[in-house]
Scaffold this active site. Sequence first.
Site, short mmCIF file in Angstrom:
data_model
loop_
_atom_site.label_atom_id
_atom_site.label_comp_id
_atom_site.label_asym_id
_atom_site.label_seq_id
_atom_site.Cartn_x
_atom_site.Cartn_y
_atom_site.Cartn_z
N CYS A 166 0.85 -1.19 0.00
CA CYS A 166 0.00 0.00 0.00
C CYS A 166 0.89 1.24 0.00
O CYS A 166 1.94 1.22 0.62
CB CYS A 166 -0.90 0.02 1.24
SG CYS A 166 -2.16 -1.27 1.21
N PRO A 167 0.53 2.30 -0.69
CA PRO A 167 -0.70 2.55 -1.43
C PRO A 167 -0.65 2.12 -2.89
O PRO A 167 -1.60 2.33 -3.62
CB PRO A 167 -0.86 4.07 -1.32
CG PRO A 167 0.55 4.57 -1.36
CD PRO A 167 1.34 3.52 -0.58
#
Length: 83
Positions: free
Chosen positions: A19-20
């Site tokens: 992530c992201p």
Amino acid sequence: MTDAIITADDTIDITDVNCPITFVKTKVALDELDDGQILEVRLNSGEPAENVPRSVKEEGHAILAFRENGDGTCELFIHKVGD
């Protein structure tokens, strides 16, 4: 959500990113699909499995199914909704 068989129009594997970037790759793949098509996303359990579905819903798309595979990965089926 469901155990029904869902046929995806495209599939991506984002188990190799964190992530992201997981959502960024999902968003790019969705952008390449036509409205109404289905994207299958293979992602890691934990943070990606929490964040990607939430972000997809915030973008207005529908989650058709979410399955845990038992090996630390999940499958997410997304129905692309038009603007």
